[in-house]
Write a protein that holds these residues in place. Structure first.
Motif, PDB file in Angstrom:
ATOM      1  N   ASP A  15     116.172  73.310 -49.225  1.00  0.00           N
ATOM      2  CA  ASP A  15     115.750  73.411 -50.621  1.00  0.00           C
ATOM      3  C   ASP A  15     114.233  73.253 -50.740  1.00  0.00           C
ATOM      4  OD1 ASP A  15     118.205  73.841 -51.633  1.00  0.00           O
ATOM      5  OD2 ASP A  15     118.471  71.887 -52.567  1.00  0.00           O
ATOM      6  N   SER A  16     113.645  73.939 -51.710  1.00  0.00           N
ATOM      7  CA  SER A  16     112.226  73.786 -52.006  1.00  0.00           C
ATOM      8  C   SER A  16     112.068  72.753 -53.112  1.00  0.00           C
ATOM      9  CB  SER A  16     111.622  75.126 -52.439  1.00  0.00           C
ATOM     10  OG  SER A  16     111.651  76.047 -51.373  1.00  0.00           O
ATOM     11  N   PHE A  79     111.025  76.159 -58.774  1.00  0.00           N
ATOM     12  CA  PHE A  79     111.620  75.089 -57.983  1.00  0.00           C
ATOM     13  C   PHE A  79     112.869  74.548 -58.691  1.00  0.00           C
ATOM     14  CE2 PHE A  79     107.446  75.381 -56.285  1.00  0.00           C
ATOM     15  CZ  PHE A  79     107.482  74.871 -54.999  1.00  0.00           C
ATOM     16  N   SER A  80     113.896  74.264 -57.892  1.00  0.00           N
ATOM     17  CA  SER A  80     115.125  73.689 -58.457  1.00  0.00           C
ATOM     18  C   SER A  80     115.024  72.187 -58.618  1.00  0.00           C
ATOM     19  CB  SER A  80     116.324  74.032 -57.561  1.00  0.00           C
ATOM     20  OG  SER A  80     116.518  75.421 -57.492  1.00  0.00           O
ATOM     21  N   HIS A  81     114.193  71.555 -57.782  1.00  0.00           N
ATOM     22  CA  HIS A  81     114.105  70.096 -57.772  1.00  0.00           C
ATOM     23  C   HIS A  81     112.656  69.655 -57.942  1.00  0.00           C
ATOM     24  CE1 HIS A  81     118.198  70.164 -56.103  1.00  0.00           C
ATOM     25  NE2 HIS A  81     117.741  71.050 -55.233  1.00  0.00           N
ATOM     26  N   ALA A  82     112.451  68.591 -58.722  1.00  0.00           N
ATOM     27  CA  ALA A  82     111.117  68.026 -58.898  1.00  0.00           C
ATOM     28  C   ALA A  82     111.213  66.508 -58.856  1.00  0.00           C
ATOM     29  CB  ALA A  82     110.509  68.477 -60.220  1.00  0.00           C
ATOM     30  N   ILE A  83     110.231  65.898 -58.218  1.00  0.00           N
ATOM     31  CA  ILE A  83     110.162  64.441 -58.144  1.00  0.00           C
ATOM     32  C   ILE A  83     108.825  64.009 -58.727  1.00  0.00           C
ATOM     33  CG2 ILE A  83     110.130  62.419 -56.626  1.00  0.00           C
ATOM     34  CD1 ILE A  83     111.677  64.161 -54.574  1.00  0.00           C
ATOM     35  N   VAL A  84     108.876  63.185 -59.768  1.00  0.00           N
ATOM     36  CA  VAL A  84     107.662  62.657 -60.386  1.00  0.00           C
ATOM     37  C   VAL A  84     107.418  61.272 -59.795  1.00  0.00           C
ATOM     38  CG1 VAL A  84     106.486  62.060 -62.528  1.00  0.00           C
ATOM     39  CG2 VAL A  84     108.151  63.948 -62.493  1.00  0.00           C
ATOM     40  N   ARG A 106     116.027  72.197 -63.135  1.00  0.00           N
ATOM     41  CA  ARG A 106     117.416  71.736 -63.309  1.00  0.00           C
ATOM     42  C   ARG A 106     117.693  70.350 -62.735  1.00  0.00           C
ATOM     43  NH1 ARG A 106     120.634  72.008 -58.814  1.00  0.00           N
ATOM     44  NH2 ARG A 106     119.985  73.330 -57.065  1.00  0.00           N
ATOM     45  N   ASP A 107     116.798  69.842 -61.889  1.00  0.00           N
ATOM     46  CA  ASP A 107     117.057  68.545 -61.261  1.00  0.00           C
ATOM     47  C   ASP A 107     115.740  67.781 -61.156  1.00  0.00           C
ATOM     48  OD1 ASP A 107     118.654  66.575 -59.969  1.00  0.00           O
ATOM     49  OD2 ASP A 107     117.948  67.274 -58.014  1.00  0.00           O
ATOM     50  N   ILE A 108     115.543  66.818 -62.049  1.00  0.00           N
ATOM     51  CA  ILE A 108     114.276  66.089 -62.112  1.00  0.00           C
ATOM     52  C   ILE A 108     114.503  64.604 -61.805  1.00  0.00           C
ATOM     53  CG2 ILE A 108     112.285  65.494 -63.530  1.00  0.00           C
ATOM     54  CD1 ILE A 108     112.993  67.895 -65.321  1.00  0.00           C
TER      55      ILE A 108
END
Length: 232
Positions: A15-16, A79-84, A106-108
């Motif tokens: 996954d990216s 991107f489907s996933h992000a992390i803050v 869609r996924d944070i």
């Protein structure tokens, strides 16, 4: 600490993922995700941090993550996933979250440093909130007691832990000791001396000195880890 939380992210292989905030937490998570085979874009306002991670991550970009137009131009919407992982600047963290929400990621995941921060993040649109300092504090407390060798707690108080085989399991099979029935804990596997880890079955014999990998509610694992022969 960050490696622990990277293990909680339910991402598929390859996954990216975009990681925003390349400080101690965000940078370490990004690096761990790269090691797990993911493509990672790192974003930070600090040019020094971007330079530091530019040769480690798939790409690292200096940018204002609170500006939704900038984020769109960087292709973050793909991107489907992000992390803050922004540090202690709650305003920047929440504004970045708003930008990601507008881009319909869609996924944070959001790193929160206070309960208030976490609650606001969830209301704005965070799908997952992690509290690294608080969670690590609880983990260290469990390890200091000596009852657990390693410990990872997930949502709703569920945990996986590595513990010394308690006296109530010694010289018995799992079927005989009835660990699951008595304690509500599942023994996933064991390690004995220098042998390889083996998956546990009902016929697995537990000996003094064995290390058990168990899963269940944290409170129940604590009870099992501290149990004695008379508890069985």
């Amino acid at each position: 600490m960050a490696r622990l939380f990277s293990e909680q992210f339910a991402f598929s292989a390859g996954d990216s993922i975009v990681v925003i905030g390349l400080g101690r937490f965000g940078g370490s998570v990004a690096q761990s995700l790269m090691r797990l085979g993911h493509d990672v874009m790192g974003i930070d306002r600090d040019s020094d941090l971007v330079q530091k991670w530019s040769n480690v991550l798939t790409c690292a970009v200096q940018a204002d993550s609170t500006d939704v137009n900038v984020m769109r131009q960087l292709g973050v919407a793909d991107f489907s996933h992000a992390i803050v992982g922004i540090g202690t600047d709650m305003s920047s963290s929440l504004m970045t979250l708003m930008a990601l929400t507008e881009l319909q990621i869609r996924d944070i995941w959001v790193k929160a440093f206070t309960a208030e921060h976490g609650q606001i993040a969830q209301r704005i649109g965070a799908h997952h909130v992690v509290y690294p300092e608080a969670d690590m504090g609880a983990r260290v407390a469990h390890l200091i007691t000596g009852r657990m060798i390693d410990f990872i707690e997930f949502d709703d108080g569920f945990a996986i832990a590595r513990i010394h085989a308690p006296a109530c399991t010694h010289n018995k099979t799992l079927l005989t000791s009835r660990v699951r029935e008595h304690f509500g804990v599942t023994v996933v596997g064991l390690k004995r001396g220098n042998t390889e880890f083996e998956h546990a079955t009902a016929d697995t014999m537990i000996l003094p000195g064995d290390l058990l990998v168990v899963s269940g509610l944290t409170s129940k694992i604590e009870r099992l880890a501290g149990s004695t022969a008379k508890d069985a």
